[in-house]
Design a protein around this motif. Structure first.
Motif, PDB file in Angstrom:
ATOM      1  N   ILE A 184      -7.056   6.176  -5.235  1.00 14.35           N
ATOM      2  CA  ILE A 184      -7.882   5.087  -4.742  1.00 14.35           C
ATOM      3  C   ILE A 184      -9.340   5.348  -5.064  1.00 14.35           C
TER       4      ILE A 184
ATOM      5  N   GLU B 205       0.834  -1.193   0.000  1.00 13.67           N
ATOM      6  CA  GLU B 205       0.000   0.000   0.000  1.00 13.67           C
ATOM      7  C   GLU B 205       0.880   1.259   0.000  1.00 13.67           C
TER       8      GLU B 205
ATOM      9  N   TYR C  64      -7.420  -0.222  -1.654  1.00 15.56           N
ATOM     10  CA  TYR C  64      -6.728  -0.821  -2.799  1.00 15.56           C
ATOM     11  C   TYR C  64      -7.092  -2.289  -2.984  1.00 15.56           C
TER      12      TYR C  64
ATOM     13  N   CYS D 242      -5.480  -4.423  -5.860  1.00 17.83           N
ATOM     14  CA  CYS D 242      -4.366  -5.267  -5.435  1.00 17.83           C
ATOM     15  C   CYS D 242      -4.578  -6.727  -5.817  1.00 17.83           C
TER      16      CYS D 242
END
Lengths: 188, 330
Positions: A53, A43, A181, A185
């Motif tokens: 984001i 992050e 995220y 991710c």
């Protein structure tokens, strides 16, 4: 990063830059970076690349709101060296407000970094307060030798993560679900 | 969240208090629940003013406009969309590097072929013999690594699509003849449905890309500039078989659309207004379908898969982590 600059210890470099205005370090370690480092190195890498984001994310919205409204009138925002921005209470203690105590270590590291910076750069010794307004709880934080080491190791860690060309691989953590995220991710 | 609203009537779209109101030419008033909207799809002749545009902009809602022939005409996209110089730089850099561009373009084609094959296999396992087409798609898919440039890839993709389309006449019910892909204008009912379906997929890709900081005009498989939002063409490719074609088969095979749902207009075969409503409704239901996502560990809608695809591409561009195209896994 050239090899010349990366061979200098990031902690030494940070202190040298803060004490001598003729030096300029393009790499500013902020309190928020320290917090991210403790939460999730991946992050931190995303944030350092200004990867925006999803603003709809509930946790992000909540965090912002608590931070803005809590303890209004009893604290003032102080910026130091253009590097760190801290909230100082009427009695001079440094306050860090967190929406919940679930991520207490990251908030503590951020606070300790401020205390460390005040001590090592500005030359004032201060106590810290970690506050969770939604839970009506406060915790006093002092800068012990152990915490100094924690802060300095983390500064080196932040430097290592942020100067890397690629992010650390995704790692399953208990709070992944609530991260802004998350989908970015883990989409593959 | 993420609902699409389709407007088929002719009339005026306006801001009324804090909502959007449609006043049809017949004087009928309808309100659109804008707070949950992802985008408006305007199929009819619509008047609007700048006050409405500012409102849609504030609410982050896109408006996709369709022309008389069902073709996508353009979008009014909120300015509030994400922007990131760094993302754009990496996107352009990757486009400009032949190896990097080729590998991303190859992924789009591979995903596309995989999903065409999934459709053919589905009907093969029911009551058709499509073994030779499945073999052909597999052969083309296996050969993608040998493509030396993007135009070769495009050729392979076209070959795969020809093989895929060759199964349509067998899948579709009596009364519908496909023959082959024709557009500008679509020559028959099936071509008309493919055009309409693909343009809906495309418009949803525009919405999905808008949620990231990717530039919709910088593409990898299609040439940038070929159309304004050529990245949406790239991302749409693997999704067409899943989102558009299956809806076409379903509606025709269940008799929900018949030859009466079409009309001839200026040498084109087009859906009637009722036909468009039926198709859009089925299409939106498909977007709302969910599937368990193995990595996100929750159910996601087909529509959200488009968003995920944009995230994946952006992540690849910014981190170098490999981009695996969307391939139907269920």
């Amino acid at each position: 990063m050239s090899t010349e600059t990366s061979s200098i210890d990031p902690v030494e470099k940070l202190l040298a830059t803060a004490r001598d205005e003729a030096l300029d370090d393009e790499f500013h370690v902020t309190g928020v970076m320290m917090q991210y480092y403790e939460v999730c190195e991946r992050e931190l890498w995303f944030v350092s690349r200004h990867l925006e984001i999803d603003r709809d994310n509930v946790a992000v919205v909540r965090g912002t709101r608590v931070d803005d409204s809590a303890y209004e009138g009893k604290r003032r925002n102080v910026s130091i060296d253009g590097t760190i921005a801290i909230d100082v209470l009427e009695d001079g203690r440094v306050m860090e407000v967190k929406p919940s105590s679930s991520l207490v270590d990251p908030a503590k590291l951020q606070l300790c970094y401020y205390l460390w910076y005040l001590d090592r750069v500005v030359g004032v010794e201060r106590e810290g307060v970690l506050a969770h307004p939604t839970e009506r709880r406060q915790e006093t934080v002092e800068l012990t030798d152990e915490r100094v080491e924690w802060v300095e190791e983390s500064i080196r860690g932040v430097h290592r993560v942020v100067t890397s060309d690629t992010p650390p691989p995704a790692e399953e953590k208990p709070f992944c679900e609530s991260c802004a995220y998350h989908d970015f991710c883990w989409s593959c | 969240m993420n609902d699409n609203y389709h407007v088929f009537s002719d009339g005026r779209l306006e801001r009324h208090n804090d909502t959007v109101r449609l006043v049809t030419d017949e004087g009928e008033k309808k309100y659109l629940p804008i707070e949950n909207a992802e985008a408006l799809f305007l199929h009819g002749q619509i008047d609007y003013n700048t006050r409405l545009m500012s409102f849609l902009n504030d609410e982050g809602v896109a408006a996709h406009v369709f022309g008389w022939n069902d073709y996508y005409a353009g979008s009014i996209v909120p300015e509030r969309g994400q922007t990131s110089g760094r993302t754009l730089v990496e996107q352009v850099r990757s486009y400009d590097d032949p190896d990097s561009r080729l590998s991303i373009a190859r992924a789009f084609v591979a995903g596309s072929i995989h999903n065409m094959r999934a459709n053919v296999s589905y009907y093969h396992n029911r009551d058709h013999d499509f073994e030779s087409v499945i073999d052909e798609l597999e052969r083309i898919g296996d050969g993608l690594d040998e493509a030396g440039d993007v135009s070769e890839l495009m050729g392979m993709e076209a070959g795969a699509r020809r093989a895929y389309y060759s199964t349509f006449d067998a899948i579709l019910p009596e009364g519908f003849v496909f023959g082959g892909r024709q557009y500008n204008p679509p020559s028959n009912e099936v071509n008309s449905l493919i055009s309409f379906g693909n343009s809906l997929v495309y418009a949803n890709c525009v919405s999905a890309i808008r949620a990231t900081a990717l530039d919709p005009a910088v593409s990898f498989l299609h040439e940038p500039g070929e159309r304004r939002y050529s990245l949406a063409l790239d991302i749409a490719e693997p999704f067409k078989p899943v989102l558009a074609d299956r809806v076409i088969f379903r509606l025709l095979n269940r008799g929900q659309l018949t030859t009466d749902s079409f009309e001839e207009d200026l040498n084109a075969c087009l859906l009637t207004e009722t036909g468009r409503k039926t198709f859009s409704k089925a299409f939106e239901e498909t977007l709302d379908r969910t599937v368990e996502h193995p990595r996100l560990d929750r159910k996601v809608s087909y529509q959200y898969l488009l968003r995920i695809e944009a995230y994946k591409l952006k992540k690849h561009l910014l981190t170098g982590e490999p981009y695996e195209p969307f391939e139907r896994w269920w």
